[in-house]
Design an enzyme around this catalytic site. Sequence first.
Site, PDB file in Angstrom:
ATOM      1  N   ASP A  42      12.519 -11.539   1.472  1.00 50.65           N
ATOM      2  CA  ASP A  42      11.103 -11.631   1.880  1.00 50.65           C
ATOM      3  C   ASP A  42      10.740 -13.045   2.334  1.00 50.65           C
ATOM      4  OD1 ASP A  42      10.765  -8.954   0.979  1.00 50.65           O
ATOM      5  OD2 ASP A  42      10.360  -9.662  -1.046  1.00 50.65           O
ATOM      6  N   ASP A 100       3.698 -16.085   1.271  1.00 52.76           N
ATOM      7  CA  ASP A 100       3.274 -16.333   2.659  1.00 52.76           C
ATOM      8  C   ASP A 100       2.736 -17.750   2.735  1.00 52.76           C
ATOM      9  OD1 ASP A 100       2.385 -15.519   5.453  1.00 52.76           O
ATOM     10  OD2 ASP A 100       0.467 -16.073   4.555  1.00 52.76           O
ATOM     11  N   GLY A 118       7.059  -0.393  -9.204  1.00 51.67           N
ATOM     12  CA  GLY A 118       6.587   0.978  -9.282  1.00 51.67           C
ATOM     13  C   GLY A 118       5.171   1.152  -9.799  1.00 51.67           C
ATOM     14  N   ALA A 154      -1.970  -4.528  -4.338  1.00 54.26           N
ATOM     15  CA  ALA A 154      -2.198  -5.928  -3.945  1.00 54.26           C
ATOM     16  C   ALA A 154      -0.906  -6.732  -4.034  1.00 54.26           C
ATOM     17  CB  ALA A 154      -3.288  -6.541  -4.813  1.00 54.26           C
ATOM     18  N   ILE A 155       0.009  -6.457  -3.101  1.00 53.81           N
ATOM     19  CA  ILE A 155       1.209  -7.284  -2.968  1.00 53.81           C
ATOM     20  C   ILE A 155       1.451  -7.538  -1.482  1.00 53.81           C
ATOM     21  CG2 ILE A 155       2.180  -6.248  -5.051  1.00 53.81           C
ATOM     22  CD1 ILE A 155       4.300  -4.950  -3.261  1.00 53.81           C
ATOM     23  N   SER A 172       1.660  -2.128  -0.010  1.00 55.61           N
ATOM     24  CA  SER A 172       2.946  -1.510  -0.203  1.00 55.61           C
ATOM     25  C   SER A 172       2.732  -0.131  -0.804  1.00 55.61           C
ATOM     26  CB  SER A 172       3.779  -2.353  -1.164  1.00 55.61           C
ATOM     27  OG  SER A 172       4.926  -1.653  -1.581  1.00 55.61           O
ATOM     28  N   TRP A 174       1.279   3.276  -1.987  1.00 59.13           N
ATOM     29  CA  TRP A 174      -0.127   3.508  -2.353  1.00 59.13           C
ATOM     30  C   TRP A 174      -1.032   3.594  -1.127  1.00 59.13           C
ATOM     31  CZ3 TRP A 174       3.032   1.576  -6.033  1.00 59.13           C
ATOM     32  CH2 TRP A 174       2.900   2.133  -7.308  1.00 59.13           C
ATOM     33  N   GLU A 209       5.177  -1.278   4.172  1.00 61.23           N
ATOM     34  CA  GLU A 209       4.759  -2.448   3.400  1.00 61.23           C
ATOM     35  C   GLU A 209       5.055  -3.728   4.169  1.00 61.23           C
ATOM     36  OE1 GLU A 209       6.930  -2.230  -0.238  1.00 61.23           O
ATOM     37  OE2 GLU A 209       8.891  -2.397   0.713  1.00 61.23           O
TER      38      GLU A 209
END
Length: 322
Positions: A42, A100, A118, A154-155, A172, A174, A209
């Site tokens: 990432d 980020d 998860g 919230a990722i 991601s 959801w 995501e």
Amino acid sequence: MKRLRLAAVVAAALLALLPTTATADVSYPDPQPITGQQIIHDPTVIRLRSGDYVAYSTGGVIGARTSKDRVHWDDAGNAFAEPPSWWYEYNDTGDPWAPDISYRAGTYWLYYAVSSWGTNHSAIGVATSPTGLPGTWTDRGKVFTSERTDTWNAIDPALIRADGRLWMSFGSYWTGIRMVELDERTGKAVPGATVHHLATRPDAPYAVEGPYIVKHGRHYYLFASYDACCSGVNSTYKIRVARSTKVTGPYVDSTGKPMLEGGGDLLLAGHGRYVGTGGQSVFNDRGQDWLAYHYYDAEDQGTPKLGLNRLSWEKSGWPNVR
């Protein structure tokens, strides 16, 4: 023979009428050769005002790599010496994900996520630094959170400025990718901010995501990772892209299919030893856009490594990787 020639002409004419897509070459380009510390996941990359480069990533306490030429990379430890105490609200190890990095108003800003695998009991946090280098970050706490009662996660934060305002895309699974407006001064979500919906998949688990948005010309381009990461050589990650004239969408691909209906042009997929390309971000280096991502090296037991490719823009406005 005349009929064959006519058929070829007709086929060529029909091909010319097909929409221009934002796909890479059918064979896909390999990442540029790099040396030194290649292991990463990432990645977010920036060219610092000093002229050097830094990449932050999932792993460690936000793992750091530095480079002087964008080719040779050195291990530079971690952004933080130890996890801020509030991270442990979201997992037992204080493990952060998907950072980020950006620069504005004389300050470097590092956004990141803390969560458990998860679950959408998650939070996005932010830290600031005068130099952007590891060991210089001051944590500023939570930016935005999600709970098990929410339909978003919230990722995977990513920032963009649009029309004089600051926005953060995230998400991601959801139900996919979302966006909120941030306060310029604090870098945190505007109280009561609308949660905009940018992308999803038609069926559970809605495997999209890692959003990243850039502006080119009059359009905003949303890059996202589709399918499954984090399984080494069994990963199926790939990068898709769509665009919109508004930062909050709707984003559509080159065929007109909305990302909210599973659309998105395939930009880069696994090929050869480079498996599961995704976790992407975009950075600009002296006027040239670059796509940064990780892949799982099939010739090195599926180790995640840094991929860098030039991002070019076709006359149609769509991006391509070189």
